[in-house]
Design an enzyme around this catalytic site. Sequence first.
Site, PDB file in Angstrom:
ATOM      1  CG  ASP A 243       0.574  53.198  72.910  1.00 36.78           C
ATOM      2  OD1 ASP A 243      -0.567  53.661  72.802  1.00 36.78           O
ATOM      3  OD2 ASP A 243       1.378  53.142  71.967  1.00 36.78           O
ATOM      4  N   GLY A 269       4.199  56.288  78.025  1.00 36.76           N
ATOM      5  CA  GLY A 269       3.055  56.115  77.153  1.00 36.76           C
ATOM      6  C   GLY A 269       3.412  55.951  75.693  1.00 36.76           C
ATOM      7  CG  HIS A 270       1.180  56.654  71.303  1.00 36.31           C
ATOM      8  ND1 HIS A 270       1.079  55.414  70.728  1.00 36.31           N
ATOM      9  CD2 HIS A 270       1.057  57.560  70.284  1.00 36.31           C
ATOM     10  CE1 HIS A 270       0.905  55.545  69.418  1.00 36.31           C
ATOM     11  NE2 HIS A 270       0.897  56.829  69.121  1.00 36.31           N
ATOM     12  CG  PHE A 271       4.048  60.659  71.188  1.00 40.20           C
ATOM     13  CD1 PHE A 271       4.599  60.810  69.927  1.00 40.20           C
ATOM     14  CD2 PHE A 271       2.669  60.771  71.324  1.00 40.20           C
ATOM     15  CE1 PHE A 271       3.800  61.084  68.821  1.00 40.20           C
ATOM     16  CE2 PHE A 271       1.863  61.042  70.227  1.00 40.20           C
ATOM     17  CZ  PHE A 271       2.428  61.195  68.969  1.00 40.20           C
TER      18      PHE A 271
END
Length: 293
Positions: A243, A269-271
Amino acid sequence: MTMNTYYPVRYTWADADGMRVFYREAGDPTHPTLLLLHGFASSSHQFRELIPLLADKFHIVAPDLPGFGFTEVPAARDYRYTFDAFGQTLTHFVDALGLASYTLYVFDYGAPAGLRLALNYPERVTGFISQNGNAYLEGLGDAWAPVQAYWAEPSAANRQVVNDAVLNMEGIRWQYLHGVTDVEQVAPETWHLDTLLMERPGNREIQLDLFLDYANNLTRYPDFQAFFRDRQPPALIIWGKHDPFFIPAGAEAYRRDNPNAVVELLDTGHFALETHVAHIAMRIRETFGGETR
């Protein structure tokens, strides 16, 4: 052979804080409640695959924050889009639904919003899950640089820089795909839906106001951290380690105030739910649902 009980997801609205708050709900209301709080630029839609994996063990409620998803805010409400206001709206929302206790699942914007709710009703928080939901200064990654420049000088020029970098389909798509090993696991309707909803009249200005107000969350971090120290809720900190916004140091920092927090970094990553939903569901069941490996 026995069949597993099917728990359909309900899509409905609650009247709370002078607006119609959209939320998804599934599971038996007599089971422990999971309150799922989304982040930018998504909505409760980000939990669409997680909810069915947990609905046999939990009562699940996932609202859309004002300015996101399908929550309806009347113009006459004259709502001021700040994270303090989000905390108050969530407080009204849980009261409207009669939620007396819940495990909080927070992601991104859902963290400062949900932790304000936790400060209002600390006794109701029976557990805490942070999936890339930050509460520590060391968790802020380099991707915040344009926004931090906007905080330092909230000029029209800096506001436009944030707008051009983030508030478009390419910027949102990048948030979904950055750091993901297999991008074919990420459904394209995610960034398309987020972008479509963001393009509603007035919403772009709402999002830019929220980016500016995010600076106020940093001043509340000591309060959030005191909540962890004082309450010591069972905690699962499960984090996409690539992220660019909320980096692994922010996940590890939770142990400083809650030494019993379980911290796990995922290769995504982020999601993280887009690529690791089954694993995250399993870890929630193991940590809060009485199941073992």
